[in-house]
Design a protein around this motif. Sequence first.
Motif, PDB file in Angstrom:
ATOM      1  N   SER A 110      -5.449  13.581   8.064  1.00 27.50           N
ATOM      2  CA  SER A 110      -6.412  12.576   8.306  1.00 27.50           C
ATOM      3  C   SER A 110      -7.288  13.021   9.702  1.00 27.50           C
ATOM      4  N   SER A 111      -8.448  12.356   9.738  1.00 27.37           N
ATOM      5  CA  SER A 111      -9.400  12.466  10.963  1.00 27.37           C
ATOM      6  C   SER A 111      -8.656  11.895  12.194  1.00 27.37           C
ATOM      7  N   ARG A 112      -7.752  10.999  12.117  1.00 23.52           N
ATOM      8  CA  ARG A 112      -7.274   9.995  12.990  1.00 23.52           C
ATOM      9  C   ARG A 112      -6.053  10.923  13.520  1.00 23.52           C
ATOM     10  N   PRO A 113      -5.913  11.334  14.652  1.00 21.43           N
ATOM     11  CA  PRO A 113      -4.982  12.075  15.299  1.00 21.43           C
ATOM     12  C   PRO A 113      -3.366  11.127  15.236  1.00 21.43           C
ATOM     13  N   GLU A 114      -3.846   9.756  15.440  1.00 18.47           N
ATOM     14  CA  GLU A 114      -2.350   9.120  15.306  1.00 18.47           C
ATOM     15  C   GLU A 114      -1.691   9.127  14.092  1.00 18.47           C
ATOM     16  N   ALA A 115      -2.605   9.114  12.839  1.00 22.41           N
ATOM     17  CA  ALA A 115      -2.017   9.168  11.834  1.00 22.41           C
ATOM     18  C   ALA A 115      -1.313  10.582  11.471  1.00 22.41           C
ATOM     19  N   ASN A 116      -1.778  11.676  11.985  1.00 16.53           N
ATOM     20  CA  ASN A 116      -1.008  13.100  11.936  1.00 16.53           C
ATOM     21  C   ASN A 116       0.094  12.997  12.411  1.00 16.53           C
ATOM     22  N   ALA A 117      -0.046  12.470  13.627  1.00 18.66           N
ATOM     23  CA  ALA A 117       1.148  12.270  14.736  1.00 18.66           C
ATOM     24  C   ALA A 117       2.285  11.703  13.917  1.00 18.66           C
ATOM     25  N   GLU A 118       2.229  10.827  13.207  1.00 18.54           N
ATOM     26  CA  GLU A 118       3.112  10.271  12.445  1.00 18.54           C
ATOM     27  C   GLU A 118       3.857  11.049  11.476  1.00 18.54           C
ATOM     28  N   VAL A 119       3.216  12.045  10.757  1.00 13.90           N
ATOM     29  CA  VAL A 119       3.783  13.164  10.312  1.00 13.90           C
ATOM     30  C   VAL A 119       4.559  14.069  10.899  1.00 13.90           C
ATOM     31  N   ALA A 120       3.968  14.525  11.959  1.00 12.72           N
ATOM     32  CA  ALA A 120       4.593  15.492  13.260  1.00 12.72           C
ATOM     33  C   ALA A 120       5.963  14.605  13.596  1.00 12.72           C
ATOM     34  N   ASP A 121       5.884  13.349  13.811  1.00 13.95           N
ATOM     35  CA  ASP A 121       7.262  12.901  14.238  1.00 13.95           C
ATOM     36  C   ASP A 121       8.293  12.875  13.010  1.00 13.95           C
ATOM     37  N   ARG A 146      -5.921   1.042   7.409  1.00 18.63           N
ATOM     38  CA  ARG A 146      -6.553   0.503   8.385  1.00 18.63           C
ATOM     39  C   ARG A 146      -7.829  -0.373   7.738  1.00 18.63           C
ATOM     40  N   THR A 147      -8.532   0.291   6.899  1.00 20.81           N
ATOM     41  CA  THR A 147      -9.852  -0.103   6.696  1.00 20.81           C
ATOM     42  C   THR A 147      -9.748  -0.651   4.978  1.00 20.81           C
ATOM     43  N   ASP A 148      -9.569   0.416   4.218  1.00 28.87           N
ATOM     44  CA  ASP A 148      -9.725   0.051   2.987  1.00 28.87           C
ATOM     45  C   ASP A 148      -8.724  -0.856   2.411  1.00 28.87           C
ATOM     46  N   ALA A 149      -7.482  -0.700   2.323  1.00 21.85           N
ATOM     47  CA  ALA A 149      -6.779  -1.798   1.857  1.00 21.85           C
ATOM     48  C   ALA A 149      -6.816  -2.966   2.486  1.00 21.85           C
ATOM     49  N   PRO A 150      -6.971  -3.204   3.691  1.00 20.32           N
ATOM     50  CA  PRO A 150      -7.128  -4.784   4.050  1.00 20.32           C
ATOM     51  C   PRO A 150      -8.532  -5.429   3.410  1.00 20.32           C
ATOM     52  N   ILE A 201       2.701  -0.848   4.984  1.00 22.36           N
ATOM     53  CA  ILE A 201       2.530   0.600   4.309  1.00 22.36           C
ATOM     54  C   ILE A 201       3.829   1.233   4.231  1.00 22.36           C
ATOM     55  N   LEU A 202       4.000   2.306   3.147  1.00 21.19           N
ATOM     56  CA  LEU A 202       5.354   2.739   3.120  1.00 21.19           C
ATOM     57  C   LEU A 202       5.726   3.238   4.569  1.00 21.19           C
ATOM     58  N   GLY A 203       4.824   4.147   5.348  1.00 28.42           N
ATOM     59  CA  GLY A 203       5.020   4.583   6.630  1.00 28.42           C
ATOM     60  C   GLY A 203       5.871   5.883   6.661  1.00 28.42           C
ATOM     61  N   THR A 204       6.500   6.261   7.586  1.00 31.94           N
ATOM     62  CA  THR A 204       7.447   7.405   7.817  1.00 31.94           C
ATOM     63  C   THR A 204       8.880   6.858   8.468  1.00 31.94           C
ATOM     64  N   PRO A 205       9.477   5.949   7.969  1.00 31.47           N
ATOM     65  CA  PRO A 205      10.835   5.515   8.620  1.00 31.47           C
ATOM     66  C   PRO A 205      11.854   6.566   8.351  1.00 31.47           C
ATOM     67  N   PRO A 250       0.943  -1.255   0.017  1.00 34.51           N
ATOM     68  CA  PRO A 250      -0.158   0.171  -0.030  1.00 34.51           C
ATOM     69  C   PRO A 250       0.985   1.205  -0.042  1.00 34.51           C
ATOM     70  N   LEU A 251       0.720   2.266  -1.099  1.00 37.83           N
ATOM     71  CA  LEU A 251       1.497   3.344  -1.007  1.00 37.83           C
ATOM     72  C   LEU A 251       0.939   4.512  -0.267  1.00 37.83           C
ATOM     73  N   LEU A 252       1.042   4.132   1.130  1.00 36.06           N
ATOM     74  CA  LEU A 252       0.337   5.157   2.186  1.00 36.06           C
ATOM     75  C   LEU A 252       1.598   5.326   3.082  1.00 36.06           C
ATOM     76  N   PHE A 253       1.551   6.559   3.688  1.00 38.87           N
ATOM     77  CA  PHE A 253       2.586   7.069   4.686  1.00 38.87           C
ATOM     78  C   PHE A 253       2.162   6.938   6.132  1.00 38.87           C
ATOM     79  N   THR A 254       0.727   6.979   6.384  1.00 36.52           N
ATOM     80  CA  THR A 254       0.176   6.870   7.854  1.00 36.52           C
ATOM     81  C   THR A 254      -0.874   5.904   8.026  1.00 36.52           C
TER      82      THR A 254
END
Length: 224
Positions: free
Chosen positions: A127-138, A71-75, A94-98, A61-65
């Motif tokens: 995203s509406s999910r705070p944990e997803a936005n937190a990944e970008v902040a990190d 969590r839902t669509d791809a699976p 996912i690609l993630g933010t490594p 999945p070419l997704l960063f967060t």
Amino acid sequence: MLAHGSRHPQGVASIERLRDAVAARSGRSVHAAYLDLNQPDLTAAARQIVAAGHRRAVVVPLLFTPAFHARTDAPATLTAARAATGLDLRRADILGTPDALLPVLMEAARSAGIPDTGELLLASVGSSRPEANAEVADLAERLAALRGAPVRAAFATCAPRVSDLVAELGCAGVLALFVGHGLLLDKVRAAAAERGLPTSQPLEDKLVPLVLERTTAVPHATTN
């Protein structure tokens, strides 16, 4: 590879550039599929893979967060494609933010002519999910440590919005955390351009090493 999809006229071409680069680097058969808006979807791509004589494939999945699509669509899409075709589809991370993204982003900033000094905005979809936005902040914090200059996360669809921050801050430029061209990236670029700020290009084929890393981490990887 499983991309989100876009109505942008260059959206599919962006993903195809990444697909072709992954195929060239790996020597494997690589297919692109889309969650929405473009074709083929994953089921159609899986049928192509079966027709080519393969029994299994790895889906990256070419997704960063870890937002809704991850969590839902791809699976769900993977499950449906597996059931429809009988192909042994194995989902990679996912690609993630490594940390592997840090040099990629630094090079993207240099290529866009963004100065090494001064505050930088790291722009993502949001995203509406705070944990997803937190990944970008990190990721922004780690990039700031590498640059030795501030980097602040900003988003196209939620606060803090790129359009607000470019008006409030004296930043040096906008770094796009986008896989390919899209309408939201166009909005980010337009907001930056109003302030005379450069915006980096989507990452596209610069993501090849990360895609391959995700693929090879899955046992018995043969195709994407």
